[in-house]
Motif scaffolding. Structure first.
Motif, PDB file in Angstrom:
ATOM      1  N   THR A 115       0.831  -1.193   0.000  1.00  0.00           N
ATOM      2  CA  THR A 115       0.000   0.000   0.000  1.00  0.00           C
ATOM      3  C   THR A 115       0.871   1.251   0.000  1.00  0.00           C
ATOM      4  OG1 THR A 115      -1.615  -1.219   1.309  1.00  0.00           O
ATOM      5  CG2 THR A 115      -1.868   1.159   1.249  1.00  0.00           C
ATOM      6  N   PHE A 116       0.494   2.228  -0.784  1.00  0.00           N
ATOM      7  CA  PHE A 116       1.260   3.470  -0.795  1.00  0.00           C
ATOM      8  C   PHE A 116       1.062   4.226   0.516  1.00  0.00           C
ATOM      9  CE2 PHE A 116      -2.771   4.964  -2.582  1.00  0.00           C
ATOM     10  CZ  PHE A 116      -2.938   6.218  -2.023  1.00  0.00           C
ATOM     11  N   THR A 117       2.077   4.976   0.899  1.00  0.00           N
ATOM     12  CA  THR A 117       2.030   5.786   2.112  1.00  0.00           C
ATOM     13  C   THR A 117       1.380   7.120   1.768  1.00  0.00           C
ATOM     14  OG1 THR A 117       4.066   4.752   2.870  1.00  0.00           O
ATOM     15  CG2 THR A 117       3.443   6.808   3.938  1.00  0.00           C
ATOM     16  N   MET A 118       0.460   7.557   2.610  1.00  0.00           N
ATOM     17  CA  MET A 118      -0.300   8.765   2.303  1.00  0.00           C
ATOM     18  C   MET A 118       0.593  10.000   2.161  1.00  0.00           C
ATOM     19  SD  MET A 118      -3.181  10.041   1.523  1.00  0.00           S
ATOM     20  CE  MET A 118      -4.267   8.704   1.866  1.00  0.00           C
ATOM     21  N   ASN A 119       1.419  10.287   3.139  1.00  0.00           N
ATOM     22  CA  ASN A 119       2.259  11.487   3.094  1.00  0.00           C
ATOM     23  C   ASN A 119       3.663  11.165   3.586  1.00  0.00           C
ATOM     24  OD1 ASN A 119       0.321  13.538   2.202  1.00  0.00           O
ATOM     25  ND2 ASN A 119      -0.710  13.070   4.131  1.00  0.00           N
ATOM     26  N   PRO A 120       4.480  10.520   2.759  1.00  0.00           N
ATOM     27  CA  PRO A 120       5.818  10.127   3.218  1.00  0.00           C
ATOM     28  C   PRO A 120       6.752  11.300   3.488  1.00  0.00           C
ATOM     29  CG  PRO A 120       5.492   9.514   0.916  1.00  0.00           C
ATOM     30  CD  PRO A 120       4.188  10.043   1.418  1.00  0.00           C
ATOM     31  N   GLY A 121       6.514  12.446   2.862  1.00  0.00           N
ATOM     32  CA  GLY A 121       7.301  13.638   3.139  1.00  0.00           C
ATOM     33  C   GLY A 121       8.769  13.543   2.777  1.00  0.00           C
ATOM     34  N   LYS A 122       9.101  12.793   1.725  1.00  0.00           N
ATOM     35  CA  LYS A 122      10.503  12.555   1.382  1.00  0.00           C
ATOM     36  C   LYS A 122      10.964  13.245   0.104  1.00  0.00           C
ATOM     37  CE  LYS A 122      10.471   7.978   3.490  1.00  0.00           C
ATOM     38  NZ  LYS A 122      10.548   6.545   3.238  1.00  0.00           N
ATOM     39  N   VAL A 123      10.115  13.337  -0.906  1.00  0.00           N
ATOM     40  CA  VAL A 123      10.565  13.793  -2.227  1.00  0.00           C
ATOM     41  C   VAL A 123       9.791  15.046  -2.651  1.00  0.00           C
ATOM     42  CG1 VAL A 123      10.826  13.181  -4.662  1.00  0.00           C
ATOM     43  CG2 VAL A 123      11.146  11.426  -2.899  1.00  0.00           C
ATOM     44  N   TYR A 124      10.525  16.151  -2.730  1.00  0.00           N
ATOM     45  CA  TYR A 124       9.960  17.404  -3.237  1.00  0.00           C
ATOM     46  C   TYR A 124      10.811  17.859  -4.412  1.00  0.00           C
ATOM     47  CZ  TYR A 124       7.043  17.342   0.855  1.00  0.00           C
ATOM     48  OH  TYR A 124       6.125  16.964   1.797  1.00  0.00           O
ATOM     49  N   LEU A 125      10.192  18.548  -5.349  1.00  0.00           N
ATOM     50  CA  LEU A 125      10.854  18.914  -6.597  1.00  0.00           C
ATOM     51  C   LEU A 125      11.011  20.428  -6.707  1.00  0.00           C
ATOM     52  CD1 LEU A 125       8.747  16.566  -8.926  1.00  0.00           C
ATOM     53  CD2 LEU A 125      10.867  16.021  -7.718  1.00  0.00           C
TER      54      LEU A 125
END
Length: 141
Positions: A115-125
């Motif tokens: 299942t995908f994680t709702m808000n992993p907060g790891k990758v921003y562009l």
């Protein structure tokens, strides 16, 4: 739990919404957004145009139009990013506005097979990278 449209980030179109995602385009009965958090490359969200709590509250015609919008977006995501699979999430325990999370999954990517994680907060562009993704989606809508 039903929220009041006055407290709904999709209805209010407020700063909280814009901190989380970028609106790509209006569709026939919804709006499509690109998530700023891009752990799942190409992750989008489709929100119904009106403040509706659940899919079953729509008429057959409204539901079919909304699902056609969701399919239109996933087809564009597939053409733009070539994921192995797109996961759909319709979670609205605390925010009762009908919306679908669309999370592309890749064999070598995060959470493949789970299942995908709702808000992993790891990758921003960068702004330019977001714009490139938005342009790719729009080109395929």
């Amino acid at each position: 739990m039903r929220t009041d449209p006055k407290d709904c980030l999709y209805c209010q179109n407020n700063e909280t919404l814009h901190n989380l995602m970028i609106e790509i385009a209006p569709l026939s009965v919804s709006r499509v957004f690109l998530f700023k958090e891009q752990t799942y490359r190409g992750r989008c969200l489709v929100a119904y145009k009106d403040h509706v709590n659940d899919l079953f509250e729509l008429s057959d015609e409204e539901r079919n139009a909304f699902m056609a919008d969701v399919v239109r977006v996933t087809r564009a995501m597939d053409k733009a990013f070539h994921p192995v699979k797109i996961n759909y999430g319709a979670y609205s325990d605390k925010l009762s506005h009908l919306h679908f999370h669309l999370a592309p999954k890749y064999v070598d990517g995060p959470d493949y097979g789970g299942t995908f994680t709702m808000n992993p907060g790891k990758v921003y562009l960068t702004d330019a990278e977001y714009q490139e993704m938005i342009d790719a989606i729009k080109a395929n809508l």
